[in-house]
Design an enzyme around this catalytic site. Structure first.
Site, PDB file in Angstrom:
ATOM      1  N   ILE A 270       0.449   9.226   8.371  1.00 42.37           N
ATOM      2  CA  ILE A 270      -0.225   8.357   9.331  1.00 42.37           C
ATOM      3  C   ILE A 270       0.048   6.889   8.999  1.00 42.37           C
ATOM      4  O   ILE A 270       0.378   6.539   7.865  1.00 42.37           O
ATOM      5  CB  ILE A 270      -1.753   8.619   9.370  1.00 42.37           C
ATOM      6  CG1 ILE A 270      -2.421   8.282   8.030  1.00 42.37           C
ATOM      7  CG2 ILE A 270      -2.017  10.075   9.749  1.00 42.37           C
ATOM      8  CD1 ILE A 270      -3.951   8.425   8.065  1.00 42.37           C
TER       9      ILE A 270
ATOM     10  N   HIS B  25       0.801   7.988   3.835  1.00 40.11           N
ATOM     11  CA  HIS B  25       1.579   7.232   4.817  1.00 40.11           C
ATOM     12  C   HIS B  25       3.065   7.579   4.798  1.00 40.11           C
ATOM     13  O   HIS B  25       3.832   7.074   5.601  1.00 40.11           O
ATOM     14  CB  HIS B  25       1.390   5.725   4.590  1.00 40.11           C
ATOM     15  CG  HIS B  25      -0.046   5.316   4.558  1.00 40.11           C
ATOM     16  ND1 HIS B  25      -0.880   5.459   5.648  1.00 40.11           N
ATOM     17  CD2 HIS B  25      -0.819   4.802   3.565  1.00 40.11           C
ATOM     18  CE1 HIS B  25      -2.090   5.035   5.328  1.00 40.11           C
ATOM     19  NE2 HIS B  25      -2.091   4.638   4.075  1.00 40.11           N
TER      20      HIS B  25
ATOM     21  N   GLY C  80      -4.023   1.633   8.360  1.00 46.57           N
ATOM     22  CA  GLY C  80      -4.917   0.952   9.298  1.00 46.57           C
ATOM     23  C   GLY C  80      -4.533  -0.511   9.455  1.00 46.57           C
ATOM     24  O   GLY C  80      -4.509  -1.051  10.577  1.00 46.57           O
TER      25      GLY C  80
ATOM     26  N   ASP D 104       0.843  -1.198   0.000  1.00 46.81           N
ATOM     27  CA  ASP D 104       0.000   0.000   0.000  1.00 46.81           C
ATOM     28  C   ASP D 104       0.877   1.246   0.000  1.00 46.81           C
ATOM     29  O   ASP D 104       1.363   1.672   1.054  1.00 46.81           O
ATOM     30  CB  ASP D 104      -0.917  -0.012   1.225  1.00 46.81           C
ATOM     31  CG  ASP D 104      -1.831   1.212   1.245  1.00 46.81           C
ATOM     32  OD1 ASP D 104      -1.594   2.157   0.461  1.00 46.81           O
ATOM     33  OD2 ASP D 104      -2.761   1.233   2.057  1.00 46.81           O
TER      34      ASP D 104
HETATM   35  C1  LIG Z   1      -5.374   1.914   3.471  1.00 47.36           C
HETATM   36  C2  LIG Z   1      -5.865   3.225   3.993  1.00 47.36           C
HETATM   37  C3  LIG Z   1      -6.594   3.999   3.235  1.00 47.36           C
HETATM   38  C4  LIG Z   1      -6.954   3.630   1.809  1.00 47.36           C
HETATM   39  C5  LIG Z   1      -8.417   3.982   1.509  1.00 47.36           C
HETATM   40  C6  LIG Z   1      -8.496   4.896   0.321  1.00 47.36           C
HETATM   41  C7  LIG Z   1      -7.695   6.108   0.684  1.00 47.36           C
HETATM   42  C8  LIG Z   1      -8.045   4.184  -0.988  1.00 47.36           C
HETATM   43  C9  LIG Z   1      -9.132   3.250  -1.483  1.00 47.36           C
HETATM   44  C10 LIG Z   1      -9.144   3.378  -3.004  1.00 47.36           C
HETATM   45  C11 LIG Z   1      -7.843   4.083  -3.335  1.00 47.36           C
HETATM   46  C12 LIG Z   1      -7.664   4.789  -4.677  1.00 47.36           C
HETATM   47  C13 LIG Z   1      -7.846   3.842  -5.856  1.00 47.36           C
HETATM   48  O1  LIG Z   1      -6.959   2.798  -5.672  1.00 47.36           O
HETATM   49  C14 LIG Z   1      -7.570   4.509  -7.204  1.00 47.36           C
HETATM   50  C15 LIG Z   1      -6.168   5.105  -7.291  1.00 47.36           C
HETATM   51  C16 LIG Z   1      -5.083   4.045  -7.366  1.00 47.36           C
HETATM   52  C17 LIG Z   1      -3.702   4.641  -7.439  1.00 47.36           C
HETATM   53  O2  LIG Z   1      -2.764   3.607  -7.444  1.00 47.36           O
HETATM   54  C18 LIG Z   1      -3.535   5.512  -6.161  1.00 47.36           C
HETATM   55  C19 LIG Z   1      -4.557   6.625  -6.130  1.00 47.36           C
HETATM   56  C20 LIG Z   1      -5.991   6.091  -6.116  1.00 47.36           C
HETATM   57  C21 LIG Z   1      -6.899   7.269  -6.329  1.00 47.36           C
HETATM   58  C22 LIG Z   1      -6.261   5.385  -4.750  1.00 47.36           C
HETATM   59  C23 LIG Z   1      -6.118   6.343  -3.568  1.00 47.36           C
HETATM   60  C24 LIG Z   1      -6.401   5.639  -2.251  1.00 47.36           C
HETATM   61  O3  LIG Z   1      -5.480   4.613  -2.068  1.00 47.36           O
HETATM   62  C25 LIG Z   1      -7.805   5.047  -2.196  1.00 47.36           C
HETATM   63  C26 LIG Z   1      -8.901   6.109  -2.295  1.00 47.36           C
HETATM   64  C27 LIG Z   1      -5.561   3.570   5.371  1.00 47.36           C
HETATM   65  O4  LIG Z   1      -4.949   2.809   6.025  1.00 47.36           O
HETATM   66  S1  LIG Z   1      -6.103   5.076   6.066  1.00 47.36           S
HETATM   67  C28 LIG Z   1      -5.456   4.999   7.734  1.00 47.36           C
HETATM   68  C29 LIG Z   1      -6.287   4.183   8.656  1.00 47.36           C
HETATM   69  N1  LIG Z   1      -7.541   4.814   8.947  1.00 47.36           N
HETATM   70  C30 LIG Z   1      -7.644   5.867   9.772  1.00 47.36           C
HETATM   71  O5  LIG Z   1      -6.670   6.351  10.312  1.00 47.36           O
HETATM   72  C31 LIG Z   1      -9.035   6.408  10.015  1.00 47.36           C
HETATM   73  C32 LIG Z   1      -9.182   6.822  11.440  1.00 47.36           C
HETATM   74  N2  LIG Z   1     -10.553   7.290  11.700  1.00 47.36           N
HETATM   75  C33 LIG Z   1     -10.925   8.559  11.640  1.00 47.36           C
HETATM   76  O6  LIG Z   1     -10.101   9.458  11.403  1.00 47.36           O
HETATM   77  C34 LIG Z   1     -12.386   8.869  11.873  1.00 47.36           C
HETATM   78  O7  LIG Z   1     -13.016   7.744  12.453  1.00 47.36           O
HETATM   79  C35 LIG Z   1     -13.134   9.222  10.590  1.00 47.36           C
HETATM   80  C36 LIG Z   1     -12.527  10.496   9.967  1.00 47.36           C
HETATM   81  C37 LIG Z   1     -13.045   8.052   9.590  1.00 47.36           C
HETATM   82  C38 LIG Z   1     -14.613   9.463  10.913  1.00 47.36           C
HETATM   83  O8  LIG Z   1     -14.681  10.417  11.912  1.00 47.36           O
HETATM   84  P1  LIG Z   1     -15.861  11.500  11.923  1.00 47.36           P
HETATM   85  O9  LIG Z   1     -15.628  12.375  13.100  1.00 47.36           O
HETATM   86  O10 LIG Z   1     -15.971  12.131  10.587  1.00 47.36           O
HETATM   87  O11 LIG Z   1     -17.128  10.578  12.112  1.00 47.36           O
HETATM   88  P2  LIG Z   1     -18.292  10.775  13.189  1.00 47.36           P
HETATM   89  O12 LIG Z   1     -18.876  12.125  13.034  1.00 47.36           O
HETATM   90  O13 LIG Z   1     -17.763  10.347  14.523  1.00 47.36           O
HETATM   91  O14 LIG Z   1     -19.343   9.674  12.743  1.00 47.36           O
HETATM   92  C39 LIG Z   1     -20.196   9.900  11.608  1.00 47.36           C
HETATM   93  C40 LIG Z   1     -20.822   8.580  11.256  1.00 47.36           C
HETATM   94  O15 LIG Z   1     -19.827   7.716  10.682  1.00 47.36           O
HETATM   95  C41 LIG Z   1     -19.616   6.567  11.493  1.00 47.36           C
HETATM   96  N3  LIG Z   1     -18.173   6.351  11.578  1.00 47.36           N
HETATM   97  C42 LIG Z   1     -17.300   7.106  12.252  1.00 47.36           C
HETATM   98  N4  LIG Z   1     -16.062   6.636  12.109  1.00 47.36           N
HETATM   99  C43 LIG Z   1     -16.150   5.536  11.345  1.00 47.36           C
HETATM  100  C44 LIG Z   1     -15.195   4.618  10.874  1.00 47.36           C
HETATM  101  N5  LIG Z   1     -13.910   4.727  11.189  1.00 47.36           N
HETATM  102  N6  LIG Z   1     -15.598   3.594  10.108  1.00 47.36           N
HETATM  103  C45 LIG Z   1     -16.919   3.454   9.798  1.00 47.36           C
HETATM  104  N7  LIG Z   1     -17.898   4.319  10.219  1.00 47.36           N
HETATM  105  C46 LIG Z   1     -17.505   5.349  10.985  1.00 47.36           C
HETATM  106  C47 LIG Z   1     -20.211   6.902  12.848  1.00 47.36           C
HETATM  107  O16 LIG Z   1     -20.620   5.742  13.552  1.00 47.36           O
HETATM  108  C48 LIG Z   1     -21.347   7.823  12.455  1.00 47.36           C
HETATM  109  O17 LIG Z   1     -22.442   7.053  11.998  1.00 47.36           O
HETATM  110  P3  LIG Z   1     -23.702   6.760  12.985  1.00 47.36           P
HETATM  111  O18 LIG Z   1     -23.167   5.952  14.122  1.00 47.36           O
HETATM  112  O19 LIG Z   1     -24.651   5.977  12.138  1.00 47.36           O
HETATM  113  O20 LIG Z   1     -24.202   8.100  13.423  1.00 47.36           O
END
Ligand SMILES: C/C(=C\CC[C@@H](C)[C@H]1CC[C@H]2[C@@H]3[C@H](O)C[C@@H]4C[C@H](O)CC[C@]4(C)[C@H]3C[C@H](O)[C@]12C)C(=O)SCCNC(=O)CCNC(=O)[C@H](O)C(C)(C)COP(=O)(O)OP(=O)(O)OC[C@H]1O[C@@H](n2cnc3c(N)ncnc32)[C@H](O)[C@@H]1OP(=O)(O)O
Length: 283
Positions: free
Chosen positions: A209, A194, A212, A189
């Site tokens: 960061i 990252h 995940g 990845d």
């Molecule tokens: C691997 C990785 C990230 C990759 C993902 C994408 C970036 C990539 C996927 C596709 C890729 C693209 C594609 O491949 C095409 C291209 C290919 C090329 O080779 C590259 C370019 C591309 C364009 C390519 C680009 C990318 O690779 C892709 C797009 C990671 O590891 S990311 C790091 C790990 N994750 C984190 O650090 C996230 C930590 N969490 C947070 O920061 C927060 O939880 C949040 C921001 C996610 C949400 O917080 P927020 O305050 O906004 O939310 P709330 O208001 O509290 O809640 C609202 C409602 O949402 C629910 N909720 C809250 N959090 C989550 C959650 N984590 N998961 C699910 N649901 C959540 C919450 O419950 C609320 O809902 P209700 O309860 O119903 O009210």
């Protein structure tokens, strides 16, 4: 923004505007044969903190592949989804992960993977795309949290399970290294957030960061230690990435034995909770 970037953004907005994310439910993301060898399995183990003394993780003679390597091998499916123009890829994060282990990963070899969008939830501002990857050895469901793509009239889906309020049954602690994300990205990845400070700043982070799935691999090893099990004997795992981990942070892990399986867990750094609603079961 340059003229080229502005044009690309406008094309992307037009492409995205006519697609309702709900239409992605059930979308076939394809199939892929994924091959890996000793070197890949060992590199993955080292990237999630394996020690030189863990010969079953770092020495090809005794090798076992960590089950958490499975979702990493299936990450192409999230890329395939990203390429459909359904959400703003520059803001998407890996929100949650589920893993059901069906049989051990071979220490080296080939996996036949299929992938689809299992569900799409409408969280108001954000959409959550559940990307399911299946093979004989495991089922992985990665939730991709896509800010700005909600409000399409879909179902809200499940809320996070709160963590138990009672004191934990056990605790542990694991130190990540400043180089952890730079090393982990060599497992496949290479997303810029990252490693590139500018890309991290663009999503509001103080510095690059941790992936995940790297956090998960590191924490599962600690959960196994707490449980007196081996990380290779993981059977079931579910967790939400509640906040990003910064490479070099110490992760404190809490587990709760509720008398039922799976065991509940959560994790925090000095800045607050990073993993919530965790469930884990080892053989
Ligand atoms: C691997 C990785 C990230 C990759 C993902 C994408 C970036 C990539 C996927 C596709 C890729 C693209 C594609 O491949 C095409 C291209 C290919 C090329 O080779 C590259 C370019 C591309 C364009 C390519 C680009 C990318 O690779 C892709 C797009 C990671 O590891 S990311 C790091 C790990 N994750 C984190 O650090 C996230 C930590 N969490 C947070 O920061 C927060 O939880 C949040 C921001 C996610 C949400 O917080 P927020 O305050 O906004 O939310 P709330 O208001 O509290 O809640 C609202 C409602 O949402 C629910 N909720 C809250 N959090 C989550 C959650 N984590 N998961 C699910 N649901 C959540 C919450 O419950 C609320 O809902 P209700 O309860 O119903 O009210």
């Amino acid at each position: 923004m340059s003229a080229v970037a502005a044009c690309a953004a406008s094309v992307r907005d037009k492409e995205m505007s006519h697609v309702n994310p709900r239409e992605a439910i059930g979308l076939d993301l394809g199939r892929r044969t994924v091959a890996y060898d000793d070197r890949d399995a060992i590199l993955y183990a080292l990237a999630v903190g394996a020690r030189a003394t863990e010969l079953e993780l770092v020495f090809e003679r005794d090798l076992r592949a960590l089950p958490t390597y499975g979702p990493a091998l299936g990450l192409w499916a999230a890329d395939a989804l990203g390429e459909r123009g359904l959400f703003d890829v520059s803001r998407a994060l890996h929100g949650a992960q589920r893993l059901d282990v069906l049989e051990p990963l071979p220490p080296r070899g080939e996996l036949e993977l299929t992938a689809r969008v299992a569900n799409v939830w409408d969280k108001g501002d954000a959409a959550v795309f559940e990307v399911e990857v299946d093979c004989r050895q495991f089922r992985s469901v990665a939730a991709i949290f896509a800010p700005g793509s909600g409000g399409f009239g879909g179902e809200r889906g499940p809320s996070a399970a709160g963590d138990p309020e009672q004191p934990p049954s056990a605790t542990g602690s694991v130190q990540t290294t400043p180089e952890q994300a730079a090393l982990y990205r060599l497992t496949g990845d290479r997303h810029a957030i990252h490693v590139d400070p500018a890309a991290a700043a663009a999503i509001g982070q103080p510095r690059p960061i941790l992936h995940g799935l790297c956090t998960l691999g590191v924490v599962v090893r600690e959960l196994a230690r707490i449980a007196g099990a081996h990380a290779c004997d993981l059977r079931e795992l579910a967790v939400r990435f509640a906040a990003p981990v910064l490479p070099g942070e110490r992760i404190e892990v809490r587990t709760w034995e509720t008398g039922e399986t799976p065991t509940r867990f959560a994790a925090a750094t000095a800045r607050g909770t990073v993993l919530s609603g965790g469930e884990v079961r080892f053989a």
